[in-house]
Write a protein that holds these residues in place. Sequence first.
Motif, PDB file in Angstrom:
ATOM      1  N   GLY A 116       0.860  -1.184   0.000  1.00  0.00           N
ATOM      2  CA  GLY A 116       0.000   0.000   0.000  1.00  0.00           C
ATOM      3  C   GLY A 116       0.889   1.224   0.000  1.00  0.00           C
ATOM      4  N   SER A 117       0.449   2.277  -0.669  1.00  0.00           N
ATOM      5  CA  SER A 117       1.325   3.450  -0.777  1.00  0.00           C
ATOM      6  C   SER A 117       0.917   4.599   0.148  1.00  0.00           C
ATOM      7  CB  SER A 117       1.328   3.957  -2.221  1.00  0.00           C
ATOM      8  OG  SER A 117       0.064   4.524  -2.530  1.00  0.00           O
ATOM      9  N   GLU A 138      -1.298  11.156   0.488  1.00  0.00           N
ATOM     10  CA  GLU A 138      -0.586  11.759   1.625  1.00  0.00           C
ATOM     11  C   GLU A 138       0.886  11.340   1.647  1.00  0.00           C
ATOM     12  OE1 GLU A 138      -2.736  11.075   5.282  1.00  0.00           O
ATOM     13  OE2 GLU A 138      -4.612  11.693   4.336  1.00  0.00           O
ATOM     14  N   LYS A 139       1.159  10.116   1.200  1.00  0.00           N
ATOM     15  CA  LYS A 139       2.533   9.601   1.238  1.00  0.00           C
ATOM     16  C   LYS A 139       3.104   9.497  -0.176  1.00  0.00           C
ATOM     17  CE  LYS A 139       1.653   8.331   5.607  1.00  0.00           C
ATOM     18  NZ  LYS A 139       1.981   9.276   6.662  1.00  0.00           N
ATOM     19  N   TYR A 140       4.423   9.379  -0.238  1.00  0.00           N
ATOM     20  CA  TYR A 140       5.087   9.159  -1.528  1.00  0.00           C
ATOM     21  C   TYR A 140       5.036   7.670  -1.879  1.00  0.00           C
ATOM     22  CZ  TYR A 140       7.325  13.723  -0.762  1.00  0.00           C
ATOM     23  OH  TYR A 140       7.573  15.048  -0.532  1.00  0.00           O
ATOM     24  N   PRO A 141       4.338   7.288  -2.951  1.00  0.00           N
ATOM     25  CA  PRO A 141       4.352   5.871  -3.348  1.00  0.00           C
ATOM     26  C   PRO A 141       5.767   5.378  -3.635  1.00  0.00           C
ATOM     27  CG  PRO A 141       2.614   7.044  -4.504  1.00  0.00           C
ATOM     28  CD  PRO A 141       3.430   8.077  -3.796  1.00  0.00           C
ATOM     29  N   GLY A 171      13.434   6.814  -1.522  1.00  0.00           N
ATOM     30  CA  GLY A 171      12.301   6.821  -2.457  1.00  0.00           C
ATOM     31  C   GLY A 171      11.471   8.081  -2.318  1.00  0.00           C
ATOM     32  N   ALA A 172      11.280   8.526  -1.093  1.00  0.00           N
ATOM     33  CA  ALA A 172      10.492   9.743  -0.865  1.00  0.00           C
ATOM     34  C   ALA A 172      11.173  10.964  -1.482  1.00  0.00           C
ATOM     35  CB  ALA A 172      10.274   9.955   0.633  1.00  0.00           C
TER      36      ALA A 172
END
Lengths: 252, 269
Positions: free
Chosen positions: A210-211, A215-218, B239-240
Amino acid sequence: MEIKFFDANIYLGTQMLGSYKPAVKASELLEKMDELGIEKALVYHMSQFEYSPEEGNKMLVETMEGSKRLFGCWTILPPQTEEIITEDFFGRMKKNRVFALNLFPVHHRFLLKGIVFGQFFKELIKRKIPLVLSMREGGSTWEMIYSLLNEFPELLCIISDLGIWGVDRYTFPLLEKYRNVYLESGVLSLHEGSFEMAIKKYGAERVIFGSGFPEKYPEAAMLHLLHSNISAADKMKVASGNLETIISGVKL
Amino acid sequence: MKKSLQLAKDFFKYGMVKDCPVYDMHGHMGSHYGIYFPSSSAEKMVNAMKQANVKKLVFSHHGCLMSNAGNQLSIREARKFPEYLKVYCSVNPNYPELAEKDLAAFDEANDVYAGIKMLADYHKRPITDAGYKKAWEFANKRKLPVLLHTWGKSVFDGPELVGEVAQKYPDAKILMGHSCHGEWEKAVGLANKFKNVYLELTAVLDERGPLEKFIEEAGSKKIFFGTDMPWFSYHNYIGAVLGAAQKEEDIRNIFYINAEKLLKSPGDA
């Protein structure tokens, strides 16, 4: 070996307090998924959480626009109020490509107890419908989840949006005792070593990619999975295989 | 992954890029009261570093921050892997005599020391407190990096207090750990106002948006990569950054160019 991603944690729409580059339309989400290399996604609409589950569920179906790459996740409320769970509920799930349910007992103000959902949860177990339990603020609490699984040990649960502080002390006992409990990987992969440890102890079958977009960076959960210390076969299971198996087992 | 940058594609393909190492300017070590860390020993942490081509980690051991044991634990562990590990001298203002003793012995461990660490939100004294005075003077005189835990609206290390110490100690290189979490606008304002104040990414990267803002409004030369290792994983955080930064120059500045400059010669950063 190419790894296909089936994302278990994406929402459409915007947050009341503002969102950074969200996907408002299905076409926007699909474009983002193409850019990232995510083939399919289990999605809900932010309005299901923030505005009204009743209206949000409708908005989800409208927004998904029948895309075959998107699989809906509706929000439920206690059956007694008949806001969501009404006659032919499962038929409507089928008609609208809804394969999973979620709930937010704190924000939506109800208790996650057998007295509230008893018969309905027995039906979910029979139909192998996954229940997504979000740990985001307003979602479920660990006490609620422990109590729920004590009453319904066979319930198929995906625990998502795990906290920023590592939660292994909460999740490992659940993985040990309840075979139908799964962890969503987004924030799990944030914690150094926790993802690998969960898989080492309880198997790759228990973790679902799940990414957390938007809201989050996949890219964060994806890069982590691609280069984690697990076998290629286990990566495939986590990236898409486990969720494929769950969705294909749903009986509507 | 259809990323436009070849650098990002290479990270996804290989998990690391040889000519784009990573420097982690915010780490810890050891077990913790509130979290199970599967990889908290020096050995396991260095192993994780190698898998992501992390060249250097500057850390302060949990045992030094959350007990009054002094800094020997950090020093001992860093000396096991001198190529990879550097140490922040932890200062607990509740034990000023201990801090004074550790600062007096700083040069005895100058093979591993890289700066000073203050964890004011946990130690419950503002970064302007008298208990920190000697450490600030020490860092200012030597132009050392000072890694602060900073959090939005905190009465111990919020943005207003960062502004005060930045003004008072202009030669200390202040890394705002967590970048005044939540008060992103003020963090950017401080990085722009003070030459000696920098943004740091631990706990910033678990939300889309702030890093894009930092790059746009403060510039990537003012941003340091950090993970709270063994809290957060390298590949997740790398990755972020790849998800947020759209230019190769920004990625390289954040991952290693800024840190190499700071660690080589703090005064010139």
